[in-house]
Design an enzyme around this catalytic site. Structure first.
Site, PDB file in Angstrom:
ATOM      1  N   HIS A   1      13.004  23.758  -8.532  1.00  0.00           N
ATOM      2  CA  HIS A   1      13.662  25.063  -8.357  1.00  0.00           C
ATOM      3  C   HIS A   1      12.734  26.058  -7.664  1.00  0.00           C
ATOM      4  CE1 HIS A   1      17.228  24.306 -11.015  1.00  0.00           C
ATOM      5  NE2 HIS A   1      16.426  23.378 -11.484  1.00  0.00           N
TER       6      HIS A   1
ATOM      7  N   HIS B   1      14.130  17.473  -7.134  1.00  0.00           N
ATOM      8  CA  HIS B   1      14.594  18.433  -8.150  1.00  0.00           C
ATOM      9  C   HIS B   1      13.466  19.412  -8.460  1.00  0.00           C
ATOM     10  CE1 HIS B   1      17.477  19.123 -11.688  1.00  0.00           C
ATOM     11  NE2 HIS B   1      16.559  20.075 -11.751  1.00  0.00           N
TER      12      HIS B   1
ATOM     13  N   GLU C   1      21.247  17.025 -19.708  1.00  0.00           N
ATOM     14  CA  GLU C   1      19.978  17.645 -20.096  1.00  0.00           C
ATOM     15  C   GLU C   1      20.181  18.361 -21.433  1.00  0.00           C
ATOM     16  OE1 GLU C   1      18.748  21.046 -17.787  1.00  0.00           O
ATOM     17  OE2 GLU C   1      16.643  20.832 -18.355  1.00  0.00           O
TER      18      GLU C   1
ATOM     19  N   ASP D   1      12.857  29.269  -7.731  1.00  0.00           N
ATOM     20  CA  ASP D   1      12.478  30.361  -8.634  1.00  0.00           C
ATOM     21  C   ASP D   1      11.667  29.856  -9.829  1.00  0.00           C
ATOM     22  OD1 ASP D   1      14.823  29.037  -9.315  1.00  0.00           O
ATOM     23  OD2 ASP D   1      15.689  30.756 -10.367  1.00  0.00           O
TER      24      ASP D   1
ATOM     25  N   GLY E   1      21.817  26.219 -14.739  1.00  0.00           N
ATOM     26  CA  GLY E   1      21.910  27.215 -15.804  1.00  0.00           C
ATOM     27  C   GLY E   1      22.356  26.554 -17.092  1.00  0.00           C
TER      28      GLY E   1
ATOM     29  N   ASP F   1      10.998  19.819 -11.653  1.00  0.00           N
ATOM     30  CA  ASP F   1      11.919  20.838 -12.162  1.00  0.00           C
ATOM     31  C   ASP F   1      11.402  22.252 -11.884  1.00  0.00           C
ATOM     32  OD1 ASP F   1      14.354  21.540 -13.181  1.00  0.00           O
ATOM     33  OD2 ASP F   1      13.823  21.277 -15.295  1.00  0.00           O
TER      34      ASP F   1
END
Ligand code: ZN
Length: 382
Positions: A27, A25, A216, A29, A186, A322
């Site tokens: 990202h 996990h 989350e 970006d 998102g 993350d």
């Protein structure tokens, strides 16, 4: 002058960077190098909060530490802005892989949302291909440096948007060209996975695996929808599943005992039982969970993170970063945090790593080879 006194010896007294790790996990970006953002921003005329790499890195960390998921997500406006060209995507993806390798990661699943990278005219297929080109260049660079890494893309749809079906089809289209799974990301609260029910059905019909961000910013209803509507094989965070676990403390008999010794009765609800008993992996991101307020309901500070309880109860816990830029962490840092906070030893770190390897979306033969590689590396620690 006296030397500072070290009051407690750490459970593990060597650098954890070299331990082989699995990152499920993380990202794309959320893992850019500040210096790269500055260079790419200049090239595309995007204004940043700072053009000094150290100050910019600090700005990202401060924004992420605000305790609000919405503010946390705002930082992505800047990273996404510099990932709108083929060159930008290739460079970011390549450096991402090199940074993972420097962190000891030997297998990584990189998630990102192609629909957010179309502002300068690239198509969905263009951006997936550009990222794949960058990832492969990163793998080549790591291999040339004498190390090993393998990576795959988790193609993500943004949950506030309405392109789930299109993105699911994109993921399936690229399944033998780098895409290994699907996700939705998102704003979680108010955007249940059930909004993407048709896309998830399409994926299931094409035997394409999904992990779903759930548990989350929202609670049990979101997790239930991730499992039922999303057919999630893993949960992004999933940490709020702890809300479905009742722990009764029995401290009447022995006031001197610690809380740990006083857990009288643990009762799992149907949903938490399902997740534990089926071995559905939780992609826990300790520092991120603290920063976004995901674990605020369980107390203050990282020591209140329910990951230790979940792990002790036999949930399939995996540890992740993350967003390395926003949280200012590496997977090595997260491991160190667990060693310091919960006194985890090498056996624990190995178990958490093997959990991640086994929960990966790799084919069985490759998964077995990964497990063997990790076991051998731990065996050779002496
Ligand atoms: Zn995430």
């Amino acid at each position: 002058m006296t030397e500072p006194i070290v009051d407690a010896a750490p459970a593990i007294d060597f650098d954890l960077t070299s331990l082989p790790k699995v990152s499920l996990h993380d990202h794309l970006d959320g893992g850019l190098r500040p210096a790269t953002i500055i260079e790419l921003a200049e090239a595309v005329g995007h204004t940043l909060p700072s053009t000094d790499p150290v100050a910019l890195g600090e700005w990202f960390r401060e924004s992420a530490d605000s305790g609000s998921l919405v503010r946390y997500l705002e930082t992505f406006d800047h990273t996404v802005a510099v990932m709108q060209t083929k060159e930008g995507l290739i460079r970011v993806a390549k450096e991402f892989v090199e940074d993972l390798a420097d962190d000891g990661v030997v297998y990584g699943e990189v998630r990102w949302a192609p629909e957010q990278h179309l502002q300068k005219g690239l198509s969905l297929d263009d951006v997936v291909e550009a990222v794949q080109e960058g990832l492969e260049a990163g793998v080549d660079a790591v291999t040339e440096s004498g190390r090993e890494i393998q990576v795959g893309q988790l193609i993500t749809a943004m949950r506030h948007a309405d392109r789930g079906q299109e993105i699911a089809e994109l993921a399936v289209r690229h399944r033998n060209k780098g895409a290994v799974g699907f996700d939705i990301a998102g704003a979680e609260d108010g955007f249940l996975p059930s909004r993407f029910k048709d896309a998830f059905t399409y994926l299931a019909e094409h035997n394409f695996p999904a992990t779903v961000h759930a548990g989350e910013a929202a609670g049990l209803e979101s997790i239930q929808s991730a499992l039922v509507d999303g057919r999630a094989l893993r949960l992004g965070h999933g940490v709020r599943i702890a809300e479905d676990i009742m722990v009764e403390f029995d401290d009447e008999d022995d006031d001197a005992a610690s809380d740990e010794d006083n857990i009288g009765l643990v009762t799992l609800g149907d949903l938490s039982s399902w997740i534990r008993d089926r071995g559905i992996a939780l992609e826990i991101c300790p520092s991120s969970n603290l920063q976004t307020g995901a674990i605020a309901g369980f107390g203050e500070g990282i020591e209140s993170h329910p990951l230790d309880m979940l792990y002790q109860l036999g949930f399939n816990v995996t540890i992740n970063t993350d967003n390395r830029l926003m949280s200012g962490v590496t997977l090595t840092d997260e491991f160190e945090l667990l060693v310091e906070t919960f006194d985890y030893d090498l056996d624990d770190l190995l178990e958490l790593t093997l959990n991640a390897a086994e929960a990966s979306f790799l084919p069985l033969e490759e998964k077995e080879a990964l497990v063997e590689y990790i076991n051998d590396a731990y065996d050779n620690l002496g």
